[in-house]
Design a protein around this motif. Structure first.
Motif, short mmCIF file in Angstrom:
data_model
loop_
_atom_site.label_atom_id
_atom_site.label_comp_id
_atom_site.label_asym_id
_atom_site.label_seq_id
_atom_site.Cartn_x
_atom_site.Cartn_y
_atom_site.Cartn_z
N VAL A 87 1.68 -3.03 1.12
CA VAL A 87 2.91 -3.82 1.27
C VAL A 87 3.48 -4.14 -0.10
CG1 VAL A 87 3.79 -6.10 1.91
CG2 VAL A 87 2.44 -4.80 3.54
N ARG A 90 4.59 -0.69 -1.99
CA ARG A 90 5.77 -0.07 -1.38
C ARG A 90 7.02 -0.94 -1.54
NH1 ARG A 90 5.09 4.40 2.01
NH2 ARG A 90 6.95 3.81 3.18
N SER A 91 6.85 -2.25 -1.47
CA SER A 91 8.03 -3.10 -1.64
C SER A 91 8.53 -3.05 -3.09
CB SER A 91 7.75 -4.54 -1.21
OG SER A 91 6.83 -5.15 -2.08
N THR A 97 8.45 -1.20 4.48
CA THR A 97 7.10 -1.77 4.62
C THR A 97 6.80 -2.21 6.05
OG1 THR A 97 7.92 -3.96 4.01
CG2 THR A 97 7.04 -2.58 2.23
#
Length: 125
Positions: A87, A90-91, A97
């Motif tokens: 999370v 990727r964010s 996400t």
């Protein structure tokens, strides 16, 4: 040292609680900020502490005769850590996400239910 870690359920729970707080703090911070990077690095240190205490508790739990359920808890706990990391990474990269959040929530629920159900944990169920 393994005996010390294996008898310290509270130490494991404390590391989990601190890690979850750090995770939600990092998620709420501005992407790419210096504070988020520092929080993320501290969170990675807590991943190591969680894994060390969790493995020690798993080895201790083998004496309770429910090794398979504790094994599932260990695997789903590693899943929680993996999804927390995914999370955040990727964010930061600006990717979606949604699936990572779903995996995080599912793994977290399974870990909490098993943790409260099994003999070494707190008996809420």
């Amino acid at each position: 040292m393994l005996e010390f870690l294996g008898s310290q359920t509270h130490l494991h729970i404390t590391t989990w609680v601190v890690a979850l707080i750090l995770f939600f703090v990092a998620v709420s911070m501005q992407k790419g900020s210096k504070g988020r990077k520092i929080t993320h690095m501290i969170l990675r240190l807590f991943y190591i502490l969680i894994i060390a205490t969790g493995v020690a508790l798993f080895i201790t739990a083998l004496d309770y005769g429910q090794g398979m359920l504790y094994g599932f808890k260990l695997l789903f706990g590693l899943g929680v850590i993996a999804f927390m990391e995914l999370v955040l990474v990727r964010s930061n990269k600006g990717k979606s996400t949604g699936g990572m959040w779903a995996g995080f929530i599912i793994c977290l629920i399974v870990v909490l239910v098993l943790g409260f159900k099994l003999p070494m944990g707190f008996q809420f169920f």
